[in-house]
Design an enzyme around this catalytic site. Sequence first.
Site, PDB file in Angstrom:
ATOM      1  N   ASP A  40      38.655  -1.259 -35.001  1.00  0.00           N
ATOM      2  CA  ASP A  40      38.567  -0.854 -33.730  1.00  0.00           C
ATOM      3  C   ASP A  40      39.738  -2.829 -34.093  1.00  0.00           C
ATOM      4  O   ASP A  40      40.292  -2.310 -33.012  1.00  0.00           O
ATOM      5  CB  ASP A  40      37.741  -1.507 -32.714  1.00  0.00           C
ATOM      6  CG  ASP A  40      37.145   0.487 -32.247  1.00  0.00           C
ATOM      7  OD1 ASP A  40      36.814   0.858 -33.174  1.00  0.00           O
ATOM      8  OD2 ASP A  40      35.564   0.621 -31.223  1.00  0.00           O
ATOM      9  N   ASP A  96      30.419   3.263 -31.259  1.00  0.00           N
ATOM     10  CA  ASP A  96      32.242   3.791 -30.688  1.00  0.00           C
ATOM     11  C   ASP A  96      32.137   5.509 -29.485  1.00  0.00           C
ATOM     12  O   ASP A  96      31.130   6.483 -30.367  1.00  0.00           O
ATOM     13  CB  ASP A  96      32.555   3.759 -32.325  1.00  0.00           C
ATOM     14  CG  ASP A  96      34.102   3.436 -31.850  1.00  0.00           C
ATOM     15  OD1 ASP A  96      34.957   3.519 -30.625  1.00  0.00           O
ATOM     16  OD2 ASP A  96      34.841   4.824 -32.140  1.00  0.00           O
ATOM     17  N   THR A 156      37.577   3.977 -25.694  1.00  0.00           N
ATOM     18  CA  THR A 156      37.199   4.904 -26.090  1.00  0.00           C
ATOM     19  C   THR A 156      35.858   5.244 -25.271  1.00  0.00           C
ATOM     20  O   THR A 156      36.173   7.085 -24.251  1.00  0.00           O
ATOM     21  CB  THR A 156      36.572   5.364 -27.265  1.00  0.00           C
ATOM     22  OG1 THR A 156      35.912   4.243 -28.066  1.00  0.00           O
ATOM     23  CG2 THR A 156      37.994   5.781 -28.208  1.00  0.00           C
ATOM     24  N   THR A 157      35.052   4.653 -25.034  1.00  0.00           N
ATOM     25  CA  THR A 157      34.137   4.934 -24.065  1.00  0.00           C
ATOM     26  C   THR A 157      34.188   4.933 -22.493  1.00  0.00           C
ATOM     27  O   THR A 157      34.464   5.757 -21.785  1.00  0.00           O
ATOM     28  CB  THR A 157      33.101   3.552 -23.878  1.00  0.00           C
ATOM     29  OG1 THR A 157      32.783   3.453 -25.874  1.00  0.00           O
ATOM     30  CG2 THR A 157      31.335   4.186 -23.324  1.00  0.00           C
TER      31      THR A 157
HETATM   32  P1  ADP Z   1      35.712   1.213 -25.174  1.00  0.00           P
HETATM   33  O1  ADP Z   1      35.025   2.083 -26.376  1.00  0.00           O
HETATM   34  O2  ADP Z   1      35.902   1.506 -24.259  1.00  0.00           O
HETATM   35  O3  ADP Z   1      36.032  -0.307 -26.006  1.00  0.00           O
HETATM   36  P2  ADP Z   1      33.185  -1.220 -25.043  1.00  0.00           P
HETATM   37  O4  ADP Z   1      31.743  -0.710 -25.357  1.00  0.00           O
HETATM   38  O5  ADP Z   1      33.555  -1.429 -26.715  1.00  0.00           O
HETATM   39  O6  ADP Z   1      33.834   0.394 -24.929  1.00  0.00           O
HETATM   40  O7  ADP Z   1      33.398  -1.862 -23.786  1.00  0.00           O
HETATM   41  C1  ADP Z   1      34.365  -1.969 -23.486  1.00  0.00           C
HETATM   42  C2  ADP Z   1      34.237  -2.687 -22.121  1.00  0.00           C
HETATM   43  O8  ADP Z   1      33.654  -4.239 -21.974  1.00  0.00           O
HETATM   44  C3  ADP Z   1      35.256  -3.379 -21.359  1.00  0.00           C
HETATM   45  O9  ADP Z   1      35.240  -3.432 -19.972  1.00  0.00           O
HETATM   46  C4  ADP Z   1      35.236  -4.911 -21.659  1.00  0.00           C
HETATM   47  O10 ADP Z   1      36.363  -5.680 -20.361  1.00  0.00           O
HETATM   48  C5  ADP Z   1      34.112  -4.969 -21.345  1.00  0.00           C
HETATM   49  N1  ADP Z   1      33.512  -6.846 -21.820  1.00  0.00           N
HETATM   50  C6  ADP Z   1      33.742  -6.596 -23.384  1.00  0.00           C
HETATM   51  N2  ADP Z   1      32.942  -8.310 -23.802  1.00  0.00           N
HETATM   52  C7  ADP Z   1      32.711  -8.395 -22.820  1.00  0.00           C
HETATM   53  C8  ADP Z   1      32.080 -10.098 -21.644  1.00  0.00           C
HETATM   54  N3  ADP Z   1      32.075 -11.167 -22.842  1.00  0.00           N
HETATM   55  N4  ADP Z   1      31.666 -10.165 -21.116  1.00  0.00           N
HETATM   56  C9  ADP Z   1      32.331  -8.429 -20.081  1.00  0.00           C
HETATM   57  N5  ADP Z   1      32.485  -7.861 -19.769  1.00  0.00           N
HETATM   58  C10 ADP Z   1      32.834  -7.571 -21.140  1.00  0.00           C
HETATM   59 MG    MG Z   2      35.601  -1.685 -27.538  1.00  0.00          MG
END
Ligand code: ADP
Ligand code: MG
Length: 561
Positions: A394, A64, A97-98
Amino acid sequence: MSSMLQPQIILLKEGTDTSQGKPQLVSNINACTAVADVVRTTLGPRGMDKLIHDDKGSVTISNDGATIMKLLDIVHPAAKILVDIAKSQDSEVGDGTTTVVLLAAEFLREAKPFIEDGVHSQNLIRSYRTAGSLAIEKVKELAVSIEGKSLEEKKSLLGKCAATTLSSKLIGGEKEFFASMVVDAVIAIGTDDRLNMIGIKKVPGGNMRDSFLVNGVAFKKTFSYAGFEQQPKKFLDPKILLLNVELELKSEKENAEIRLSDPSQYQSIVDAEWNIIYDKLDKCVQSGAKVVLSRLAIGDLATQYFADRDIFCAGRVAEEDLKRVAAATGGTVQTSVNNIIDEVLGTCEIFEEKQVGNERFNIFNGCPSGQTATIVLRGGADQFIEEAERSLHDAIMIVRRAMKNSTVVAGGGAIDMEISRYLRQHARTIAGKSQLFINSYAKALEVIPRQLCDNAGFDATDVLNKLRQKHALPSGEGAPFGVDIATGGIADSFANFVWEPAVVKINAINAATEAACLVLSVDETVKNPKSESAQGEAAASAMGGRGRGGGFRGRGRGMRR
Ligand code: ADP
Ligand code: MG
């Protein structure tokens, strides 16, 4: 010549960071990029986790962004802004958040060559602001509403949102399992704004799959006295009495000094105390309650008394748990056992004391007012469960947001690519330098799909070219295409249910743009060495007599002692 030797006015103390203007801006941008590099690899379903351990030896494993940023001990003043936006994104929308940190850093990185070439940062800021509001309008335009669907349909759609959030986490392997659990929990609490109405109880041991949802409240069995074993451990539709009363024999005769003239009076004092507690217990029993909970102690006498009358009791229930039981069962916490009327008693369909792993749990299922839900999390190591809890948090936030706002956009970098294309197209209609700046902003947005590819080990250049081509199709049918995490190509994210609530994206773009503009608007950091620490304070006062207070000094700024 002599005028050059005139003493100069010293405005700032020795030790103040004096770099100004361009070098300061560039160094701030570099610091922000360095921070973003730390969280960069955690983005997306194939993102890596970070193991952070501090001086005290506590270890946290997390994916996270906000958690990692909080734990990093960042001292650089400009880089701290990134920590703040990650935190605010976490508290405002709970996810992304990332993303927000990466975007902010990428906006800055794109701005760096312009700054180095001598562009005034205000010009950049103006264009970035314009681009930011254009981007947000576009997101709103592309967002799809899930309003007006039946509960079943809505549930499955919300489940997809939760699954997207969970797919990047440690528990991603079981995302469907947890997503439906999260959706059920959020639907259970309805429109209640109190997030703590969803309890998460962590029980180390067992398998992730052993986690379960209680449509009501669950808490760990409290300390119990002899006689407890004889109490029944399961009730159907019991009446539940909630107390903030101590049911314990205090033996005041040993604590107080009492003067007696007649030894026979001694017995009456002992009896008086017994009468008081028996009176209290009688009143509890008469209320008709089958389950008695108290925030304060329930002693061995009371435990045995209740056991003889087939009543279950638990003392020293944590305040939060008791509140949740009250909200769920419709009961009210009583501070006295006098006049217990039926209305203050709660009820639920099934009360049960159950073994979960090594612990015993009191579980209240099927509560009438249904404003609470409890997720009992199981899993191996402590760190694992901790991270699972954060991931569920989350997902819960996302589902709540989606329920409230109920608009979603395509994830997997699709929305970012689409905004990027739109901004580039828009930039062409602008004359002047602003065109370049908006183009850079558009390019920066591509960092999301690029990082998703990098983290999954795909050829980012190749995938991005495919995406650009797809999004450039004049028909607009390419808009929902994003990175396909399964194959390393591109796929329709919307059709594959890789969805994100629109608010997450809107908030992320907004916060990242603001942060970038903020960093760009700073051209000097003034540090007061005196206020840095108590140590500095002491040192400063020790030098008190020397050269302080005098406005003039025979040395120029920046010269070392
Ligand atoms: P954050 O802390 O920003 O939420 P995450 O590590 O949760 O970061 O990553 C979120 C990103 O991953 C988003 O841009 C989301 O669209 C993408 N994402 C999540 N699941 C998938 C998937 N199955 N295929 C492609 N992209 C994905
Ligand atoms: Mg996320």
